[in-house]
Design an enzyme around this catalytic site. Structure first.
Site, PDB file in Angstrom:
ATOM      1  N   TYR A 103      61.978  55.175 102.186  1.00  0.00           N
ATOM      2  CA  TYR A 103      62.462  56.552 102.190  1.00  0.00           C
ATOM      3  C   TYR A 103      62.026  57.253 100.894  1.00  0.00           C
ATOM      4  O   TYR A 103      62.089  56.660  99.808  1.00  0.00           O
ATOM      5  CB  TYR A 103      63.992  56.510 102.299  1.00  0.00           C
ATOM      6  CG  TYR A 103      64.663  57.843 102.208  1.00  0.00           C
ATOM      7  CD1 TYR A 103      64.552  58.772 103.241  1.00  0.00           C
ATOM      8  CD2 TYR A 103      65.408  58.193 101.087  1.00  0.00           C
ATOM      9  CE1 TYR A 103      65.164  60.000 103.151  1.00  0.00           C
ATOM     10  CE2 TYR A 103      66.036  59.428 100.996  1.00  0.00           C
ATOM     11  CZ  TYR A 103      65.903  60.328 102.038  1.00  0.00           C
ATOM     12  OH  TYR A 103      66.508  61.547 101.951  1.00  0.00           O
ATOM     13  N   ASP A 175      68.018  48.358 103.688  1.00  0.00           N
ATOM     14  CA  ASP A 175      68.473  49.689 104.082  1.00  0.00           C
ATOM     15  C   ASP A 175      68.494  49.708 105.618  1.00  0.00           C
ATOM     16  O   ASP A 175      67.455  49.694 106.273  1.00  0.00           O
ATOM     17  CB  ASP A 175      67.511  50.750 103.521  1.00  0.00           C
ATOM     18  CG  ASP A 175      67.965  52.167 103.817  1.00  0.00           C
ATOM     19  OD1 ASP A 175      68.674  52.376 104.819  1.00  0.00           O
ATOM     20  OD2 ASP A 175      67.577  53.084 103.055  1.00  0.00           O
TER      21      ASP A 175
HETATM   22  C1  LIG Z   1      68.544  59.688 104.401  1.00  0.00           C
HETATM   23  C2  LIG Z   1      68.169  58.326 103.974  1.00  0.00           C
HETATM   24  C3  LIG Z   1      68.532  57.844 102.705  1.00  0.00           C
HETATM   25  C4  LIG Z   1      69.235  58.700 101.682  1.00  0.00           C
HETATM   26  O1  LIG Z   1      70.544  59.006 102.082  1.00  0.00           O
HETATM   27  P1  LIG Z   1      71.310  60.358 101.644  1.00  0.00           P
HETATM   28  O2  LIG Z   1      72.599  60.229 102.370  1.00  0.00           O
HETATM   29  O3  LIG Z   1      70.466  61.515 102.073  1.00  0.00           O
HETATM   30  O4  LIG Z   1      71.464  60.308 100.163  1.00  0.00           O
HETATM   31  C5  LIG Z   1      68.183  56.543 102.391  1.00  0.00           C
HETATM   32  N1  LIG Z   1      67.503  55.759 103.258  1.00  0.00           N
HETATM   33  C6  LIG Z   1      67.140  56.196 104.476  1.00  0.00           C
HETATM   34  C7  LIG Z   1      66.404  55.279 105.387  1.00  0.00           C
HETATM   35  C8  LIG Z   1      67.456  57.496 104.880  1.00  0.00           C
HETATM   36  O5  LIG Z   1      67.062  57.924 106.080  1.00  0.00           O
END
Ligand SMILES: *Cc1c(COP(=O)(O)O)cnc(C)c1O
Length: 387
Positions: A103, A175
């Site tokens: 990301y 993630d």
């Molecule tokens: C949106 C996103 C983030 C960041 O999250 P926020 O809530 O916008 O701070 C991190 N990892 C992935 C895969 C995302 O899609």
């Protein structure tokens, strides 16, 4: 009945929550109080100050820990707040290995914030475990995995990468924003910590920003709690309430997201306007087998390449009526975007195209509308621009 044997559809609604003991309120109240009365100095009833702990947040943290198959959850004011907390574990001289298509915000945090604290980074193609093995060394503190990746939806083998990380005493963090625990539970595959942007599928209604970490390691969680309280990227109780409410319908929403995305992907594969479709559930996808091995279904995200220029592709994404032209993902409404002109525009063109992010690439977050309306909306935009 043993609570652990309950299915995720049931746990999404009940884990971490019970009717309020005082009033019987079925939904967890929003505890807006910033501070809590003590019976005598140091004798609190579990809460003293809301940055440190809050009952609405605690219910959400317990719920998320349960869904991911962990024992401890921590919730933050954004996904980036959660990711930052994992990086707080690094000391200067430490090294982090991450997937080369993380990301954008994660990439920025790593290279523009932690870089100045002398933490070093290697970004590698994690679909190849040998590339991970080649990058990890004795200084590596964290191996950062995002799967499936954005926007080409490559599945990375979590078990293989976690094994490599552990051989070098590094932590494996995953993630899990795109998959959610309904489709993929990284702790079951050997990851040490799972991270979420709750802003996406977990909240699910495009009305809240939040993040989370889940682990089954109490000592690690204690460190996360220390940073959560010390750094202060904590969520407000109303945001926690919205995510608790959203998660109750996560299983049923994800089923429809997956069904709609799969139907659209299969349809797009047979359209003459379309050159290639990236969906983890298509057997034509290069990482289909890895996705099939570690995911229960293939998610609501897909990308496809039009046989069109940058300008024509911009016109297609501007001409849909049901799909909203917007970044972000994971809400009930369908979104469409052009990575080359939006989410991945910061990458130099040559590098971008070499990575497969061509001018004609379109990314879709399939919502839960009726798929017939989504299909005809896309066909209408194709006809208007390319017909
Ligand atoms: C949106 C996103 C983030 C960041 O999250 P926020 O809530 O916008 O701070 C991190 N990892 C992935 C895969 C995302 O899609």
């Amino acid at each position: 009945m043993d609570e652990n044997s309950r299915r995720i559809e049931t746990r999404a609604i009940h884990a971490g929550q019970q009717p309020d003991p005082e009033t019987g309120a079925v939904m967890t109240p929003i505890y807006a109080s910033s501070t809590y009365a003590q019976d005598a100095p140091g004798e609190d009833r579990g809460y003293e100050y809301s940055r440190t702990g809050n009952p609405t947040r605690a219910a959400l943290e317990a719920n998320l820990a349960d869904l991911e198959g962990g024992t401890h959850g921590r919730v933050f004011s954004s996904g980036m707040g959660a990711i930052n907390t994992v990086l707080n574990l690094c000391e200067s001289g430490d090294h982090v290995v991450a997937s080369n298509d993380v990301y954008g915000g994660t990439h920025r945090l790593f290279t523009q914030v932690y870089d100045q604290y002398a933490v070093s980074f290697d970004f590698v193609d994690m679909t190849d475990p040998d590339a991970v093995a080649g990058a990890v060394d004795s200084d590596t503190r964290v191996v950062w995995v995002e799967t499936p990746t954005n926007p080409l939806l490559n599945a990375i083998d979590i078990a293989a990468v976690a094994d490599i990380a552990h051989e070098h005493d590094a932590l494996c963090a995953v993630d899990n924003t795109f998959a959610t625990p309904f489709l993929q539970r990284p702790l079951e595959h050997g990851a040490d910590v799972v991270c979420h942007s709750l802003t996406k599928y977990m909240g699910g209604h495009s009305d809240v920003v939040g993040g989370a970490l889940v682990t089954a390691d109490a000592a690690l969680d204690e460190r996360f709690g220390f940073y959560q309280n010390s750094v202060g990227a904590t969520p407000n109780p109303f945001g926690c309430f919205l995510v608790l409410r959203g998660v109750k319908t996560l299983p049923i929403r994800m089923e429809r997201h997956c069904e709609n995305a799969h139907t659209l992907a299969t349809w797009l594969e047979n359209r003459p306007e379309v050159q290639y479709v990236y969906y983890p559930g298509l057997e034509s996808h290069p990482t289909y087998e890895t996705a099939a091995k570690q995911m229960d279904d293939y998610g609501g995200m897909l990308s496809f390449e039009l046989d069109a220029t940058l300008e024509e592709t911009s016109a297609v994404v501007s001409n849909t009526e049901v799909f909203t032209l917007a970044e972000s993902l994971g809400g009930v409404e369908s979104l469409i975007e052009q990575p080359a002109a939006m989410t991945h525009q910061a990458i130099p063109r040559d590098e971008r195209i070499a990575a497969g992010l061509t001018d004609g690439l379109i990314r879709v977050s399939a919502g839960i509308e009726h798929v017939d309306d989504l299909r005809s909306d896309l066909q209408g935009a194709f006809d208007t621009v390319l017909g």
